[in-house]
Design a protein around this motif. Structure first.
Motif, PDB file in Angstrom:
ATOM      1  N   SER A  84     -51.118  62.904  16.838  1.00 38.43           N
ATOM      2  CA  SER A  84     -52.501  62.966  16.358  1.00 38.43           C
ATOM      3  C   SER A  84     -53.084  64.384  16.441  1.00 38.43           C
ATOM      4  O   SER A  84     -54.113  64.668  15.826  1.00 38.43           O
ATOM      5  CB  SER A  84     -53.376  62.009  17.168  1.00 38.43           C
ATOM      6  N   ALA A  85     -52.441  65.246  17.204  1.00 40.71           N
ATOM      7  CA  ALA A  85     -52.903  66.628  17.331  1.00 40.71           C
ATOM      8  C   ALA A  85     -51.706  67.568  17.213  1.00 40.71           C
ATOM      9  O   ALA A  85     -50.553  67.164  17.383  1.00 40.71           O
ATOM     10  CB  ALA A  85     -53.608  66.839  18.679  1.00 40.71           C
ATOM     11  N   HIS A  86     -51.989  68.827  16.914  1.00 41.26           N
ATOM     12  CA  HIS A  86     -50.916  69.809  16.844  1.00 41.26           C
ATOM     13  C   HIS A  86     -50.195  69.862  18.196  1.00 41.26           C
ATOM     14  O   HIS A  86     -50.835  69.939  19.249  1.00 41.26           O
ATOM     15  CB  HIS A  86     -51.465  71.199  16.514  1.00 41.26           C
ATOM     16  N   THR A  87     -48.854  69.828  18.164  1.00 36.12           N
ATOM     17  CA  THR A  87     -48.068  69.731  19.395  1.00 36.12           C
ATOM     18  C   THR A  87     -46.955  70.774  19.381  1.00 36.12           C
ATOM     19  O   THR A  87     -46.254  70.939  18.380  1.00 36.12           O
ATOM     20  CB  THR A  87     -47.455  68.324  19.541  1.00 36.12           C
ATOM     21  N   THR A  88     -46.805  71.467  20.496  1.00 37.07           N
ATOM     22  CA  THR A  88     -45.804  72.538  20.589  1.00 37.07           C
ATOM     23  C   THR A  88     -44.397  71.968  20.462  1.00 37.07           C
ATOM     24  O   THR A  88     -44.041  70.989  21.119  1.00 37.07           O
ATOM     25  CB  THR A  88     -45.935  73.272  21.936  1.00 37.07           C
ATOM     26  N   LEU A  89     -43.609  72.599  19.612  1.00 37.80           N
ATOM     27  CA  LEU A  89     -42.207  72.242  19.478  1.00 37.80           C
ATOM     28  C   LEU A  89     -41.381  73.056  20.472  1.00 37.80           C
ATOM     29  O   LEU A  89     -41.574  74.268  20.612  1.00 37.80           O
ATOM     30  CB  LEU A  89     -41.712  72.541  18.056  1.00 37.80           C
ATOM     31  N   ILE A  90     -40.462  72.385  21.144  1.00 35.07           N
ATOM     32  CA  ILE A  90     -39.583  73.058  22.098  1.00 35.07           C
ATOM     33  C   ILE A  90     -38.192  73.119  21.491  1.00 35.07           C
ATOM     34  O   ILE A  90     -37.507  72.100  21.360  1.00 35.07           O
ATOM     35  CB  ILE A  90     -39.567  72.317  23.452  1.00 35.07           C
TER      36      ILE A  90
END
Length: 230
Positions: A114-120
């Motif tokens: 639902s929100a921008h999420t950091t990709l690892i």
């Protein structure tokens, strides 16, 4: 003639009082003692003056020596700092990394959220300088300069969600790679040159309500390297 002279001398000696003769005899030795005492006092004072002067000169000389030692130590410390700085600059000029999203040949989707999420990006191919952290997905600039970054986000033929990923510098969204189509696989890529100061961070976030896909083909990637220092 001789008898008359001797008699005259006897008369003269007899006319001198006895006390005056004693005083004449004592005056000469007492003057010597006074002179000796005065000379001794002068020598003692001279010795004290010489000792004080020598002590002051020794203290001044020690101060000068300590000052020179301190200056040499400061110069040596400064020189070591400069050498270490040059060595560090030489090392940090060698900065480059490249990684894909998933390690171990996995097939998986990341998102949607639902929100921008950091990709690892866990599958690290290159990490020269160790500026990229595969645990957090964050690149931290080790030196002030210009950097080049590239990132690609992909999703297969399932069109239920678009694919999107934004490059972030510190807390600022820079460029967005985004693709949305009705049929077929989707892949979107972007590249950017950024000025970074020491400690600035760069990372990629999957865009809200989109997803990223990866498999052994390594379709979703993140890469970067230092162009030059500034």
């Amino acid at each position: 003639m001789k008898i008359s002279v001797s008699f005259t001398l006897l008369l003269l000696l007899g006319s001198v009082p006895a006390s005056e003769g004693v005083e004449c005899q004592r005056a000469f030795p007492e003057d010597i003692y006074a002179a000796l005492r005065e000379t001794t006092a002068s020598l003692v004072q001279l010795k004290a003056d010489v000792t004080l002067q020598t002590t002051e000169q020794a203290a001044q000389l020690k101060t000068e020596v300590d000052k020179l030692k301190q200056q040499q130590q400061e110069q040596a410390t400064q020189l070591k700092t400069e050498v270490d700085k040059l060595k560090q600059q030489q090392l940090v000029r060698q900065v480059a990394f490249s990684a894909s999203l998933l390690a171990g040949g996995q097939v998986a989707y990341v998102g949607p959220f639902s929100a921008h999420t950091t990709l690892i990006f866990k599958n690290v191919v290159t990490n020269i300088g160790n500026a990229y952290n595969p645990t957090t997905g964050v690149f931290t600039a080790p030196v002030r300069g210009a950097y080049h970054f590239e990132w690609t986000v992909s999703t297969p033929a399932d069109n239920s969600h678009a694919s999107g990923a934004v490059l972030v510098k510190n807390s600022e969204n820079v460029f967005l790679a985004y693709e949305d189509q009705a049929t077929g696989s989707m892949t979107s890529s972007k590249a950017v040159a950024l000025f970074l100061d020491v400690g600035d961070v760069v990372f990629v976030r999957v865009w809200a309500n989109t997803r990223a896909y990866d498999d052994p083909g390594h379709h979703t990637t993140f890469s970067g390297h230092l162009l030059f220092t500034m």
